[in-house]
Structure formats: C-alpha cells, structure tokens
Scaffold this active site. Structure first.
Site, PDB file in Angstrom:
ATOM      1  N   GLY A 170       0.816  -1.210   0.000  1.00  0.00           N
ATOM      2  CA  GLY A 170       0.000   0.000   0.000  1.00  0.00           C
ATOM      3  C   GLY A 170       0.850   1.261   0.000  1.00  0.00           C
ATOM      4  N   THR A 216       5.576  -7.024   3.282  1.00  0.00           N
ATOM      5  CA  THR A 216       5.304  -8.440   3.570  1.00  0.00           C
ATOM      6  C   THR A 216       5.191  -9.244   2.283  1.00  0.00           C
ATOM      7  OG1 THR A 216       4.094  -7.776   5.532  1.00  0.00           O
ATOM      8  CG2 THR A 216       3.647  -9.990   4.696  1.00  0.00           C
ATOM      9  N   CYS A 272       3.412 -13.243  -0.219  1.00  0.00           N
ATOM     10  CA  CYS A 272       2.946 -13.784  -1.503  1.00  0.00           C
ATOM     11  C   CYS A 272       4.067 -14.324  -2.391  1.00  0.00           C
ATOM     12  CB  CYS A 272       2.223 -12.713  -2.304  1.00  0.00           C
ATOM     13  SG  CYS A 272       1.425 -11.406  -1.363  1.00  0.00           S
ATOM     14  N   LYS A 303       6.463 -17.248  -0.990  1.00  0.00           N
ATOM     15  CA  LYS A 303       5.618 -18.427  -0.771  1.00  0.00           C
ATOM     16  C   LYS A 303       5.227 -19.070  -2.096  1.00  0.00           C
ATOM     17  CE  LYS A 303       1.155 -17.563  -1.147  1.00  0.00           C
ATOM     18  NZ  LYS A 303      -0.074 -16.910  -0.713  1.00  0.00           N
ATOM     19  N   TYR A 346      -5.304 -19.870   5.764  1.00  0.00           N
ATOM     20  CA  TYR A 346      -4.682 -20.116   4.462  1.00  0.00           C
ATOM     21  C   TYR A 346      -3.165 -20.178   4.556  1.00  0.00           C
ATOM     22  CZ  TYR A 346      -3.167 -15.309   3.209  1.00  0.00           C
ATOM     23  OH  TYR A 346      -2.526 -14.093   3.142  1.00  0.00           O
ATOM     24  N   ARG A 395     -11.416 -21.824   7.717  1.00  0.00           N
ATOM     25  CA  ARG A 395     -12.639 -21.201   8.215  1.00  0.00           C
ATOM     26  C   ARG A 395     -12.953 -19.972   7.355  1.00  0.00           C
ATOM     27  NH1 ARG A 395     -13.716 -17.690  12.648  1.00  0.00           N
ATOM     28  NH2 ARG A 395     -11.490 -17.506  13.036  1.00  0.00           N
ATOM     29  N   ASP A 445      -3.086  -3.790   5.656  1.00  0.00           N
ATOM     30  CA  ASP A 445      -3.241  -4.706   6.786  1.00  0.00           C
ATOM     31  C   ASP A 445      -3.328  -4.009   8.140  1.00  0.00           C
ATOM     32  OD1 ASP A 445      -3.067  -6.630   4.850  1.00  0.00           O
ATOM     33  OD2 ASP A 445      -1.354  -7.701   5.734  1.00  0.00           O
ATOM     34  N   ALA A 473      -7.102 -16.644  -3.826  1.00  0.00           N
ATOM     35  CA  ALA A 473      -6.618 -18.019  -4.012  1.00  0.00           C
ATOM     36  C   ALA A 473      -5.884 -18.474  -2.770  1.00  0.00           C
ATOM     37  CB  ALA A 473      -5.682 -18.085  -5.224  1.00  0.00           C
ATOM     38  N   HIS A 526     -11.971 -26.977 -24.640  1.00  0.00           N
ATOM     39  CA  HIS A 526     -11.827 -28.400 -24.428  1.00  0.00           C
ATOM     40  C   HIS A 526     -10.452 -28.877 -24.900  1.00  0.00           C
ATOM     41  CE1 HIS A 526     -13.270 -32.446 -23.831  1.00  0.00           C
ATOM     42  NE2 HIS A 526     -12.781 -32.780 -25.016  1.00  0.00           N
ATOM     43  N   GLU A 560     -13.573 -25.760 -18.268  1.00  0.00           N
ATOM     44  CA  GLU A 560     -14.803 -25.863 -19.063  1.00  0.00           C
ATOM     45  C   GLU A 560     -15.952 -26.411 -18.219  1.00  0.00           C
ATOM     46  OE1 GLU A 560     -14.963 -28.758 -22.294  1.00  0.00           O
ATOM     47  OE2 GLU A 560     -13.353 -29.905 -21.384  1.00  0.00           O
TER      48      GLU A 560
HETATM   49  C1  LIG Z   1       2.860 -15.771   4.414  1.00  0.00           C
HETATM   50  C2  LIG Z   1       1.957 -14.767   3.735  1.00  0.00           C
HETATM   51  C3  LIG Z   1       1.446 -15.036   2.500  1.00  0.00           C
HETATM   52  C4  LIG Z   1       0.629 -14.122   1.859  1.00  0.00           C
HETATM   53  N1  LIG Z   1       0.133 -14.437   0.639  1.00  0.00           N
HETATM   54  C5  LIG Z   1      -0.661 -13.566  -0.015  1.00  0.00           C
HETATM   55  C6  LIG Z   1      -1.152 -13.861  -1.307  1.00  0.00           C
HETATM   56  O1  LIG Z   1      -0.880 -14.923  -1.862  1.00  0.00           O
HETATM   57  N2  LIG Z   1      -1.920 -12.948  -1.928  1.00  0.00           N
HETATM   58  C7  LIG Z   1      -2.241 -11.743  -1.343  1.00  0.00           C
HETATM   59  O2  LIG Z   1      -2.938 -10.930  -1.958  1.00  0.00           O
HETATM   60  N3  LIG Z   1      -1.801 -11.444  -0.098  1.00  0.00           N
HETATM   61  C8  LIG Z   1      -1.016 -12.318   0.575  1.00  0.00           C
HETATM   62  N4  LIG Z   1      -0.534 -12.011   1.815  1.00  0.00           N
HETATM   63  C9  LIG Z   1      -0.973 -10.751   2.439  1.00  0.00           C
HETATM   64  C10 LIG Z   1      -0.186  -9.545   1.907  1.00  0.00           C
HETATM   65  O3  LIG Z   1       1.193  -9.794   2.045  1.00  0.00           O
HETATM   66  C11 LIG Z   1      -0.589  -8.303   2.678  1.00  0.00           C
HETATM   67  O4  LIG Z   1      -1.985  -8.142   2.625  1.00  0.00           O
HETATM   68  C12 LIG Z   1       0.067  -7.039   2.110  1.00  0.00           C
HETATM   69  O5  LIG Z   1       1.458  -7.151   2.122  1.00  0.00           O
HETATM   70  C13 LIG Z   1      -0.372  -5.821   2.934  1.00  0.00           C
HETATM   71  O6  LIG Z   1       0.275  -4.671   2.458  1.00  0.00           O
HETATM   72  P1  LIG Z   1       0.483  -3.433   3.433  1.00  0.00           P
HETATM   73  O7  LIG Z   1       0.984  -2.308   2.572  1.00  0.00           O
HETATM   74  O8  LIG Z   1      -0.707  -3.202   4.257  1.00  0.00           O
HETATM   75  O9  LIG Z   1       1.627  -3.884   4.452  1.00  0.00           O
HETATM   76  P2  LIG Z   1       3.033  -4.567   4.237  1.00  0.00           P
HETATM   77  O10 LIG Z   1       3.219  -5.079   2.885  1.00  0.00           O
HETATM   78  O11 LIG Z   1       3.208  -5.513   5.372  1.00  0.00           O
HETATM   79  O12 LIG Z   1       4.060  -3.362   4.410  1.00  0.00           O
HETATM   80  C14 LIG Z   1       4.227  -2.687   5.624  1.00  0.00           C
HETATM   81  C15 LIG Z   1       5.624  -2.119   5.647  1.00  0.00           C
HETATM   82  O13 LIG Z   1       5.705  -1.155   6.693  1.00  0.00           O
HETATM   83  C16 LIG Z   1       6.963  -1.251   7.329  1.00  0.00           C
HETATM   84  N5  LIG Z   1       6.818  -0.657   8.661  1.00  0.00           N
HETATM   85  C17 LIG Z   1       6.112  -1.158   9.720  1.00  0.00           C
HETATM   86  N6  LIG Z   1       6.178  -0.286  10.751  1.00  0.00           N
HETATM   87  C18 LIG Z   1       6.931   0.773  10.330  1.00  0.00           C
HETATM   88  C19 LIG Z   1       7.346   1.996  10.934  1.00  0.00           C
HETATM   89  N7  LIG Z   1       6.980   2.307  12.181  1.00  0.00           N
HETATM   90  N8  LIG Z   1       8.133   2.839  10.211  1.00  0.00           N
HETATM   91  C20 LIG Z   1       8.504   2.537   8.928  1.00  0.00           C
HETATM   92  N9  LIG Z   1       8.124   1.393   8.314  1.00  0.00           N
HETATM   93  C21 LIG Z   1       7.347   0.528   9.009  1.00  0.00           C
HETATM   94  C22 LIG Z   1       7.251  -2.746   7.329  1.00  0.00           C
HETATM   95  O14 LIG Z   1       8.647  -2.990   7.459  1.00  0.00           O
HETATM   96  C23 LIG Z   1       6.693  -3.160   5.959  1.00  0.00           C
HETATM   97  O15 LIG Z   1       7.685  -3.133   4.957  1.00  0.00           O
HETATM   98  C24 LIG Z   1       0.311 -12.892   2.484  1.00  0.00           C
HETATM   99  C25 LIG Z   1       0.824 -12.601   3.752  1.00  0.00           C
HETATM  100  C26 LIG Z   1       1.642 -13.528   4.371  1.00  0.00           C
HETATM  101  C27 LIG Z   1       2.188 -13.210   5.725  1.00  0.00           C
END
Ligand SMILES: Cc1cc2nc3c(=O)[nH]c(=O)nc-3n(C[C@H](O)[C@H](O)[C@H](O)COP(=O)(O)OP(=O)(O)OC[C@H]3O[C@@H](n4cnc5c(N)ncnc54)[C@H](O)[C@@H]3O)c2cc1C
Length: 476
Positions: free
Chosen positions: A20, A49, A55, A58, A192, A219, A317, A359, A454, A459
């Site tokens: 984000g 993350t 994502c 994994k 998941y 769930r 998140d 997924a 097919h 399909e």
């Molecule tokens: C194992 C796993 C598998 C996943 N698989 C999928 C998938 O297949 N498909 C899917 O759509 N989603 C998946 N997700 C979820 C997805 O990763 C998250 O929904 C997404 O990354 C959220 O984005 P975000 O920008 O909210 O936060 P994040 O991507 O978590 O980014 C937050 C960032 O903020 C930084 N931060 C935190 N606190 C501070 C601070 N105080 N100062 C400066 N920086 C800070 C962190 O270091 C991090 O880099 C998965 C998550 C996990 C854990």
C-alpha cells in the site's frame, strides 16, 4: 498538481514501504506531490510483507514443491529415472537473489518518481509530524518531518499465542530461511497461511503434521471447499489433526517434543505457528497523534480511509480488514485520488469490496470469488447449487489420486452467479477470469451460453447443468 501549504516539509508522508505504501507514494508523486516514505526494514524491507515474507516467496516455494509430484507423475507419461533431490540451500539462495532484485526495482520506482525514501522506523509525534529514527547506515540520527497528509501503511505481523515453550516456535517470517531443512515439521493453524506452508513443506519433503483447533481448515471458505481441501491435504501425506491444540513445547536431544491438549506428543524438528496476524502499530505514536484504534490496535478508518485525525489516513493490513495485496494497492489509489486528484482524464477511483477473488496456494490450490453456500442461503434464501467433483485428465495417466472440485452458487430469483469456488490445479488462474464475468453480473444463463475450452478443467464451470440435491460434499 501540488497541494502543499508552505508550512509543511512534504505534502504526503507515507509510513511503510509495503504494497500500500509504495503504491500511494509513487502515485502521489506522479501527481506532483512532494512525498517522503519511511521503511523500517531498509532496502530489504521495500515491497513489504508481500515481496519479502509473503505472496512472492511463498509462491516461489510452492512452485518448488510442485516439482516433487511432477517428477513422480511423469513416470505415467513415460519418463524414466530417479527423481532429482532438493538442494534447499540453492532454493533459498535463488529466492534471496530474486527478492533482492525486487527490492531494487521498488527502490528505483520510488526514486524515479521523485519520492524521498528514508530507511528507519517512523513514529507520529502529532497530527502533522513524523519522526524517523534512521537505521545504522543513516548514522543513527533521527529526522523530524512535517507533512500536510500522513498515510499509515505499516502492515501486520504474525502473532503467536502464549504457551510454555513458545520461544521454540517459528512464524511464517522465518520459514523461508530455515536451516537445516526440517525433516519433521509441525504446522499449527488452519488458515490459508498454515495450509499453504503445510502443502509447501510436505511437497519439499518434510514429514508434516498440521494441527488445527477447529473442526475443519480454512474457516470462512465454502464448507464443501473446506471439506474437500481437508481430504486432499491428507491424501498428499499431511497428518492433519483437527480439534487439536498445542499445550507445551520443549526442546530435547531428539528434537522438539510437542505436547497436545489431551496428553499425546509429537516429535518434530521445527514448529510453525500460523494462527493469526496483528496490525503493526507498536511504537507508532498513534496515541500521541490521537488516532483511534480498534481490536488488536487496528487503525480505524472510514470508507475513505480517514482515521479519527483528518490529516492521517491508513490503508492495508494495519486496518485489519481485507488483508490482501491487491486490496492494499486499491485502497492506496483511492486515498491518492482523494488527496491529490485522479490521474489526468480519469475519474477518481473507489474501492469495491464485493466479489474480491482470492486463491489459496495449497496443493491442490483453491480459487474462490463471491458468497459461500451458507452466506448465500442466509442472504438470498432461494439458491441453486451446482457442483462437480472429478479427476482431471492429467491424472488419468499421472497415477495421482488428486481430484478437482468446482461449485457454483446461483441466486434463484435473478439467475446471477453469486459464488464460484474451485479446488484444483491453477484454481487462482482460472477463477480470476470468472471474477470479471461475475463483476459484470453474469447469470447462470450466460455461463450456459458460453462455449467451453476443451479439454480443460475450467470448461466444467460452463457445463454444469443439474443443481445439487444431495446436500454437503462427501468423499466418494
Ligand atoms: C505468508 C503470507 C502469505 C501471503 N500471501 C498472499 C497472497 O498470496 N496474496 C495476497 O494478496 N496477499 C497475501 N498475503 C498478504 C499480503 O502480504 C498483505 O496483505 C500485504 O502485504 C499488505 O500490504 P500493506 O501495505 O498493508 O503492508 P506490508 O506489505 O506488510 O508493508 C508494511 C511495511 O511497513 C513497514 N513498517 C512497519 N512499521 C513501520 C514503521 N513504524 N516505520 C517505517 N516502516 C514501518 C514494514 O517494514 C513493511 O515493509 C500474504 C501474507 C503472508 C504473511
């Protein structure tokens, strides 16, 4: 376009360089805003993350795990010879290199769009001021920056519940770099992430036991999908134990001894606890700025992602709503359009939480969009359910007993397809296209009028003719 007031150092300060945060920073900068972004994890944290511990790695490991069954299944197609062995160190190294490349791409994109990137932990001092404690490379100093708008996009982190021996437990963050490779792995959790890691390590060659305290995994997903996945996980060799919980873990010479409630024990080399995630709000200064928080500290936002403080927004998140990368990206773009105007010639974007496809990369995988059968019954009353459970063509020769499940839920009053669920190979790839049709309001009649491709598994979705009359899915 710049909306800066002379009093502020920046138009937008983004806390967090994940899905984000990076999207919001780049888009705002492209509209002419002066943007500063802070990322606590350094360059290696860019992408958040999803890129670093979610994502992407994994899915790469899921591909790696699929080779094991592909080698096995190739014999049925005439291929001979011993299956190759996994070089775990090589896989980890290749993953690390790819993630480093992606971190670099993110950094370039940010700098290229004119965003100032600070590596360090940020915290709010008030409604318009952020302090960043620069990481070691930045000589340990801190910077204070004022901004007209602040976006909190700090994501979430895994949480492990308290039990004796909790210090021996791993979270999903540590699974990608495990050393040595765990010959025996216990996965605790039924969501998941737990199911995906169980599938991945099972495929890579661990003996996997999965414990879940509830009656069935996944769930929130359709009940037939849950039951079907439960059966397939077991068929793949996972020792799935439902209604089971850990009570204690201790390290012994022979490995980790995990005692379950009820007294039985499991010996493993590693224990992954994937039982939940909480918002990253520690030391973020939300109190200082007066930002209202909900359960587990989640930042509360309205439908325009405004927090209780007008100058502070939050997406992704950290708001603990729909925790998926494309959702965080979508939310970020809505905020940017709102604060700095839409891209030239475009209408401001809005975010629609209806029909979000998703997924689960289990083996076999799950793809789903829309309502579960239970949700549809509750919301609509009269529905028709179509379901098919079959062996994919590939497995007529592969020797695998894997089966595929497809299910459609149709609103009887309007004929609209309101839920579409699949368990089987490439379910995510297949469901993405159907999600477009459903978003456009496709009816069962539209599905019936569509010619199938097919021979494919997909399909089946356009050839389901008779509604189910027999209740829940059962293993035949
Ligand atoms: C194992 C796993 C598998 C996943 N698989 C999928 C998938 O297949 N498909 C899917 O759509 N989603 C998946 N997700 C979820 C997805 O990763 C998250 O929904 C997404 O990354 C959220 O984005 P975000 O920008 O909210 O936060 P994040 O991507 O978590 O980014 C937050 C960032 O903020 C930084 N931060 C935190 N606190 C501070 C601070 N105080 N100062 C400066 N920086 C800070 C962190 O270091 C991090 O880099 C998965 C998550 C996990 C854990």
């Amino acid at each position: 376009m710049s909306t800066q007031g002379p009093a502020f150092d920046a138009d937008l300060f983004v806390i967090g360089g994940g899905s984000g945060g990076v999207r919001a920073a780049r888009m705002a900068a492209s509209r002419g805003a002066r943007v500063v972004l802070a990322e606590a994890g350094g360059v290696a944290g860019l992408g958040g993350t999803c890129v670093n511990v979610g994502c992407i790695p994994k899915k790469l490991y899921s591909y790696a795990a699929h080779y094991a069954e592909a080698f096995e299944e190739s014999h049925g197609f005439g291929w001979q010879g011993e299956p190759p062995r996994l070089d775990w160190a090589r896989l980890k190294e290749n993953r690390r290199n790819e993630l480093q490349r992606l971190n670099g791409v993110y950094q370039k994109l940010l700098l290229g769009s004119g965003v100032e990137v600070l590596f360090g932990r940020a915290r709010l001092l008030d409604a318009h001021t952020v302090q960043v404690d620069l990481e070691a490379g930045g000589d340990g100093t801190s910077r204070r920056i004022t901004a007209r708008h602040i976006l909190v996009a700090t994501g979430g982190r895994p949480e492990v519940p308290p039990f004796p021996g909790r210090e021996h437990v791993l979270t999903s963050n540590e699974m990608f770099d495990l050393d040595p490779f765990p010959a025996r792995l216990l996965v605790v959790g039924g969501g998941y992430i737990a199911c995906e890691f169980a599938s991945i390590f099972n495929g890579l060659g661990s003996k996997v036991t999965q414990l879940y305290r509830g009656p069935q995994v996944l769930r929130g997903f359709d009940d037939d999908v849950r039951a079907f996945v439960g059966v397939e996980l077991v068929k793949k060799g996972i020792d799935l134990r439902l209604n089971a919980q850990v009570s204690a873990v201790e390290r012994t010479a022979a490995g980790l001894r995990v005692t379950l409630q009820g007294g039985s024990t499991v010996m493993v080399d590693a224990l992954l606890c994937a039982t939940g995630r909480v918002p990253n709000v520690e030391s973020l200064g939300l109190d200082a700025a007066g930002v209202a928080q909900g359960k587990d500290g989640a930042v509360l936002v309205d439908e325009q992602y405004r927090t209780s403080v007008p100058s502070i927004h939050a997406v992704g998140d950290v708001t603990a709503r729909v925790q998926l990368t494309p959702v965080a990206l979508g939310e970020a773009m809505v905020v940017v359009d709102r604060l700095f105007g839409p891209a030239a010639g475009k209408a401001p974007r809005s975010m629609d939480y209806e029909l979000i496809p998703t997924a689960v990369f289990t083996h076999p995988s799950v793809g789903t969009v829309g309502m579960t059968e239970a949700q549809a019954r509750k919301a609509l009353g009269a529905i028709d359910v179509y379901r098919s459970d079959f062996k994919a063509l590939k497995h007529t020769l592969s020797g695998s007993s894997e089966r595929t499940l497809m299910k459609l839920i149709v609103d009887a009053a309007t004929d609209r397809v309101v839920g579409l669920h699949m368990v089987g190979a490439d379910a995510g790839e297949i469901v993405q296209g159907f999600a477009v049709a459903m978003k456009a309001g496709a009816t069962k009649g539209d599905f019936d009028r569509t010619i199938g491709i097919h021979p494919t598994a997909a399909e089946e979705f356009v050839t389901l003719r008779e509604p189910v009359t027999s209740g829940a899915w059962r293993q035949s």
